[in-house]
Design an enzyme around this catalytic site. Structure first.
Site, PDB file in Angstrom:
ATOM      1  N   HIS A  45      30.992  45.555  51.374  1.00 35.26           N
ATOM      2  CA  HIS A  45      32.281  46.000  50.820  1.00 35.26           C
ATOM      3  C   HIS A  45      32.393  45.578  49.370  1.00 35.26           C
ATOM      4  CE1 HIS A  45      33.034  41.787  51.832  1.00 35.26           C
ATOM      5  NE2 HIS A  45      34.079  41.825  51.024  1.00 35.26           N
ATOM      6  N   ASP A  98      35.714  44.181  47.011  1.00 34.05           N
ATOM      7  CA  ASP A  98      37.093  43.734  47.229  1.00 34.05           C
ATOM      8  C   ASP A  98      38.091  44.638  46.519  1.00 34.05           C
ATOM      9  OD1 ASP A  98      35.985  41.530  48.529  1.00 34.05           O
ATOM     10  OD2 ASP A  98      36.025  40.295  46.723  1.00 34.05           O
ATOM     11  N   HIS A 114      29.221  43.307  48.284  1.00 34.39           N
ATOM     12  CA  HIS A 114      28.731  42.043  48.837  1.00 34.39           C
ATOM     13  C   HIS A 114      28.951  42.019  50.349  1.00 34.39           C
ATOM     14  CE1 HIS A 114      32.909  41.310  47.555  1.00 34.39           C
ATOM     15  NE2 HIS A 114      33.000  40.450  48.563  1.00 34.39           N
ATOM     16  N   ARG A 163      38.227  31.190  46.903  1.00 38.05           N
ATOM     17  CA  ARG A 163      38.015  32.428  46.137  1.00 38.05           C
ATOM     18  C   ARG A 163      39.183  32.698  45.195  1.00 38.05           C
ATOM     19  NH1 ARG A 163      37.507  38.358  48.871  1.00 38.05           N
ATOM     20  NH2 ARG A 163      39.552  38.673  47.969  1.00 38.05           N
TER      21      ARG A 163
HETATM   22  C1  SIN Z   1      34.231  37.836  50.510  1.00 40.90           C
HETATM   23  O1  SIN Z   1      33.943  38.886  51.049  1.00 40.90           O
HETATM   24  O2  SIN Z   1      34.998  37.764  49.564  1.00 40.90           O
HETATM   25  C2  SIN Z   1      33.621  36.550  51.042  1.00 40.90           C
HETATM   26  C3  SIN Z   1      32.199  36.413  50.689  1.00 40.90           C
HETATM   27  C4  SIN Z   1      31.580  35.195  51.288  1.00 40.90           C
HETATM   28  O3  SIN Z   1      32.253  34.452  52.001  1.00 40.90           O
HETATM   29  O4  SIN Z   1      30.402  34.955  51.057  1.00 40.90           O
END
Ligand code: SIN
Length: 280
Positions: free
Chosen positions: A101, A103, A256, A271
């Protein structure tokens, strides 16, 4: 990049680079910030090691690049609404972000990117994969590129974060505010990256519903083709986390995927997501 004050080690031929020789706890100069922004534009995701930042330092680093976007669905760190928690406890079986995906594609001005800092990591596993959507686009045939140029796609958060979605049911309070999952957004399928001008494939399996003006059924075969194409290993890199590692990715240039292979162990990440601009 030539003449950088940092050492930059590309992680793969298509995406990602590790940046060495920088202490992100110290305020960055305008020149240093410019070099990191240039590296982000060139590699799509930049990695750092051994950066045990306080929440305030994490926020200060992020604010050098763009205003912070406070995520409306993720639980935040106590006293720091700007920092979202990406958490999986030993007893939990689902993780956050466990599929390809990008974000916030459901927002009209999708987030520029995110800065993810590892606080606690499992002994093995819990890696994150990144894929370059510049390179995925460039590898398409000229005929398919021409077809895609005329298309726009509808993206939504409803089926992921809304009341009927899996996340709303089984993530033990990690995700909330299902009533805010109301916005859909339409973006070009091939965008021009707002900073580099490079053409980039901008659909993703998590949030893209259909091509504008097409039904879901009509859209599915072509979207599935694009997802399989873009997920090929030559467009990817895989990052193995250690406590204090940071990944700073560009949502307009990459996908990612957080790998969920560490049941029974805790993984806790902080994050910060950065505001972006409308895409065209
Ligand atoms: C995310 O998708 O923002 C998380 C990525 C992760 O936890 O590695």
């Amino acid at each position: 990049m030539r003449n950088s004050r940092f050492e930059i080690r590309p992680s793969s031929p298509t995406v990602g680079a590790e940046i060495l020789g920088v202490d992100l706890a110290q305020p960055l100069s305008a020149e240093e910030t410019g070099e990191l922004r240039a590296a982000l534009n060139e590699y799509g995701v930049i990695f750092f090691r051994d950066q045990e930042l306080s929440p305030e330092q994490h926020i200060a680093f992020a604010e050098r690049f763009a205003p912070i976007n406070v995520n409306r669905f993720f639980r935040s760190v106590a006293d720091h609404p700007q920092i979202a928690e990406v958490r999986k406890e030993p007893a939990q079986t689902t993780n956050i972000g466990g599929g390809w995906h990008t974000d916030h594609s459901y927002d009209r001005a999708p987030a520029l990117g995110s800065i993810l800092l590892a606080r606690e990591v499992p002994e093995h596993g819990g890696d994150t994969m990144f894929a370059s959507m510049h390179h995925a686009y460039e590898a398409l045939s000229d005929g398919l590129k021409r077809t895609l140029e005329g298309l726009r796609a509808v993206h939504s958060s409803r089926h992921v974060f809304g009341a009927a979605a899996r996340y709303a049911r089984d993530t033990a309070g990690r995700i909330g505010n299902a009533e805010l999952a109301t916005q859909d957004a339409v973006h070009s399928v091939v965008i021009r990256h707002p900073e580099t001008g490079r053409k980039t494939l901008y659909v993703n399996a998590a949030f893209t519903l259909r091509f504008e003006g097409w039904t879901d059924e009509e859209s599915k075969p072509l979207l599935d083709y694009l997802y399989a194409h873009a997920a090929q290993p030559q467009f990817q890199t895989r990052f193995q986390w250690r406590k204090g590692s940071i990944a700073f990715w560009d949502n307009r240039a990459t996908w990612h995927f957080a790998i969920n292979d560490y049941h029974g162990e805790r993984r806790l990440m902080h994050r910060i997501t950065l505001e972006g601009v409308p895409l065209s």
